[in-house]
Design a protein around this motif. Structure first.
Motif, mmCIF file in Angstrom:
data_model
loop_
_atom_site.group_PDB
_atom_site.id
_atom_site.type_symbol
_atom_site.label_atom_id
_atom_site.label_comp_id
_atom_site.label_asym_id
_atom_site.label_seq_id
_atom_site.Cartn_x
_atom_site.Cartn_y
_atom_site.Cartn_z
ATOM 1 N N ARG A 23 -46.901 62.435 -66.669
ATOM 2 C CA ARG A 23 -46.471 61.229 -65.962
ATOM 3 C C ARG A 23 -45.622 61.608 -64.743
ATOM 4 O O ARG A 23 -45.786 61.066 -63.663
ATOM 5 N N ARG A 24 -44.713 62.559 -64.916
ATOM 6 C CA ARG A 24 -43.853 63.001 -63.818
ATOM 7 C C ARG A 24 -44.697 63.610 -62.684
ATOM 8 O O ARG A 24 -44.468 63.331 -61.504
ATOM 9 N N LYS A 26 -47.831 62.929 -61.998
ATOM 10 C CA LYS A 26 -48.584 61.851 -61.354
ATOM 11 C C LYS A 26 -47.708 61.098 -60.362
ATOM 12 O O LYS A 26 -48.147 60.767 -59.262
ATOM 13 N N VAL A 27 -46.472 60.833 -60.723
ATOM 14 C CA VAL A 27 -45.553 60.118 -59.828
ATOM 15 C C VAL A 27 -45.257 60.970 -58.592
ATOM 16 O O VAL A 27 -45.309 60.492 -57.453
ATOM 17 N N ILE A 28 -44.968 62.254 -58.802
ATOM 18 C CA ILE A 28 -44.686 63.146 -57.673
ATOM 19 C C ILE A 28 -45.919 63.259 -56.770
ATOM 20 O O ILE A 28 -45.807 63.205 -55.541
ATOM 21 N N ALA A 30 -48.320 61.040 -56.356
ATOM 22 C CA ALA A 30 -48.512 59.777 -55.639
ATOM 23 C C ALA A 30 -47.536 59.658 -54.469
ATOM 24 O O ALA A 30 -47.917 59.246 -53.366
ATOM 25 N N VAL A 31 -46.272 60.030 -54.682
ATOM 26 C CA VAL A 31 -45.271 59.964 -53.614
ATOM 27 C C VAL A 31 -45.642 60.917 -52.478
ATOM 28 O O VAL A 31 -45.591 60.546 -51.299
#
Length: 134
Positions: A23-24, A26-28, A30-31
């Protein structure tokens, strides 16, 4: 007899550390992707809509004699900008037979200049090589 899958009950033990790491990431990702898209968009917009402070266009050229070409050059620029345009004359073979740097220091936004370009042999064409701001 078939074997049942060996998974742990999620409610009892919580999510695994692998799922939190995924999850971490994926967030990084995307940013960083949004940031990269923003940078590419900014450079694209600046390239397309950015006003060139100095640009020239070869309007006409005429072979006057075996060693001269008359050239008419039109330049669009900011009034406070000086620049140089390089023009060259080409022989029928494509070889360069003359070159001249023309300075534009007038304090107007549009300048049309007619000048003579001397050549080493008979030219068949003139070409605007570049215009650069000083």
């Amino acid at each position: 007899m078939s074997a049942a899958p060996q998974t742990l009950p999620e409610a009892r033990y919580g999510t695994s550390s692998d799922e939190r790491a995924d999850r971490r990431l994926k967030v990084i990702g995307a940013v960083l992707g949004v940031l990269l898209l923003g940078i590419v968009g900014w450079f694209g917009y600046d390239y397309i809509s950015g006003k060139n402070a100095f640009s020239g266009e070869l309007i006409a050229s005429k072979v006057v004699s075996a060693d001269e070409v008359e050239v008419k050059l039109d330049v669009q620029k900011d009034a406070a900008t000086d620049g140089v345009c390089t023009v060259r004359a080409l022989a029928e073979s494509g070889a360069e037979v003359g070159r001249k740097d023309v300075v534009f220091a007038q304090r107007t936004e549009q300048v049309t200049k007619v000048f003579t370009l001397r050549t080493t042999e008979k030219a068949t064409a003139a070409e605007l090589v570049s215009c650069t701001q000083r």
